[in-house]
Design a protein around this motif. Structure first.
Motif, PDB file in Angstrom:
ATOM      1  N   UNK A 124       3.208  -1.172   6.547  1.00  0.00           N
ATOM      2  CA  UNK A 124       2.702   0.191   6.712  1.00  0.00           C
ATOM      3  C   UNK A 124       1.178   0.218   6.701  1.00  0.00           C
ATOM      4  N   UNK A 125       0.574  -0.571   5.834  1.00  0.00           N
ATOM      5  CA  UNK A 125      -0.894  -0.625   5.792  1.00  0.00           C
ATOM      6  C   UNK A 125      -1.437  -1.260   7.061  1.00  0.00           C
ATOM      7  N   UNK A 126      -0.791  -2.322   7.534  1.00  0.00           N
ATOM      8  CA  UNK A 126      -1.208  -2.947   8.794  1.00  0.00           C
ATOM      9  C   UNK A 126      -1.094  -1.933   9.930  1.00  0.00           C
ATOM     10  N   UNK A 127       0.004  -1.183   9.968  1.00  0.00           N
ATOM     11  CA  UNK A 127       0.187  -0.172  11.020  1.00  0.00           C
ATOM     12  C   UNK A 127      -0.936   0.858  10.978  1.00  0.00           C
ATOM     13  N   UNK A 128      -1.219   1.383   9.790  1.00  0.00           N
ATOM     14  CA  UNK A 128      -2.294   2.369   9.661  1.00  0.00           C
ATOM     15  C   UNK A 128      -3.611   1.816  10.183  1.00  0.00           C
ATOM     16  N   UNK A 129      -3.969   0.610   9.747  1.00  0.00           N
ATOM     17  CA  UNK A 129      -5.277   0.066  10.106  1.00  0.00           C
ATOM     18  C   UNK A 129      -5.370  -0.272  11.589  1.00  0.00           C
TER      19      UNK A 129
END
Length: 245
Positions: A124-129
């Motif tokens: 999820x953090x990778x997706x956001x960034x």
């Protein structure tokens, strides 16, 4: 949940500078008795970095990711009187008015790659960034903290960097994001396409952009740019999964 508006507090005491930040943020006490890491509008990165902090941080919050509370901080020139450092005095005077505060997490620890989050959170953090084109979540500078054992996301001022240039952000909105291969959480992440299915319907660029003081945007089409990045096919999702593989 994303707030309808950001709270506004007034700075009452400059506590200490955080000199590891290139823009010289500081811990500041406010009239609600809270401590905040204040990012000053008069710093070299300017108000667009503050706009990126708000948009990316509040998008993250709406996706259920852990981000410290963001507030607007009113700074008066009187705050500079007690500061002996001329550089700090100059920065405070240049930042009179609204600035951005991030809730201070006392006792938080730097991110340790030996203790990664679970695969879904990492994805999820990778997706956001990848979505906001955040170039500043690398092993060298993770911009992640551990507080009471939980992971927290900080420092999103380097995202949405396309709006600092002179080109048309909408013209490049669909492009992949090759820099995602440097992401500190990529080795721990599950499939980014699966995160995309969960998160894309929750993203509300217009609501996040509406939280930014208008004077900080300089007319940049943040919401339109991010809406265009959400349009299918999302090449940046495919790019992230290729980098993960």
């Amino acid at each position: 949940m994303m707030p309808a508006v950001l709270r506004t507090v007034t700075a009452t005491r400059y506590v200490t500078p955080l000199r590891e930040g290139g823009s010289l943020p500081a811990i500041v006490e406010a009239d609600d008795d809270g401590l905040y890491v204040v990012k000053f509008r008069g710093a070299g990165q300017g108000p667009k970095a503050l706009a990126a902090e708000i948009i990316s941080g509040e998008l993250a919050r709406a996706l259920g990711l852990p981000v410290p509370e963001l507030v607007l901080v009113t700074v008066d020139a009187e705050l500079a009187r007690a500061e002996p450092d001329p550089e700090i005095q100059e920065l405070i005077v240049a930042s009179v008015g609204l600035n951005l505060g991030v809730d201070f997490l006392p006792g938080s620890l730097p991110y340790n790659p030996a203790q990664p989050p679970d695969a879904d959170l990492a994805a999820a953090v990778v997706w956001l960034d990848a979505f906001v084109e955040n170039v500043d979540r690398t092993p060298r500078n993770p911009n992640l903290l551990r507080w009471h054992g939980n992971l927290w996301l900080i420092d999103h001022g380097a995202s949405l960097f396309v709006h600092h240039g002179t080109g048309d952000p909408l013209a490049v909105a669909h492009r992949p994001f090759p820099a995602i291969r440097e992401h500190v959480l990529l080795p721990a992440a599950g499939p980014v396409a699966a995160a995309d299915e969960r998160l894309a319907p929750l993203a509300d660029p217009a609501a996040a952009a509406a939280l930014v003081p208008q004077a900080w945007t300089d007319g940049a089409p943040y919401a339109a740019h991010l809406d265009a990045r959400l349009a299918e096919p999302r090449a940046w999702v495919q790019e992230a999964d290729r980098a993960r593989a």
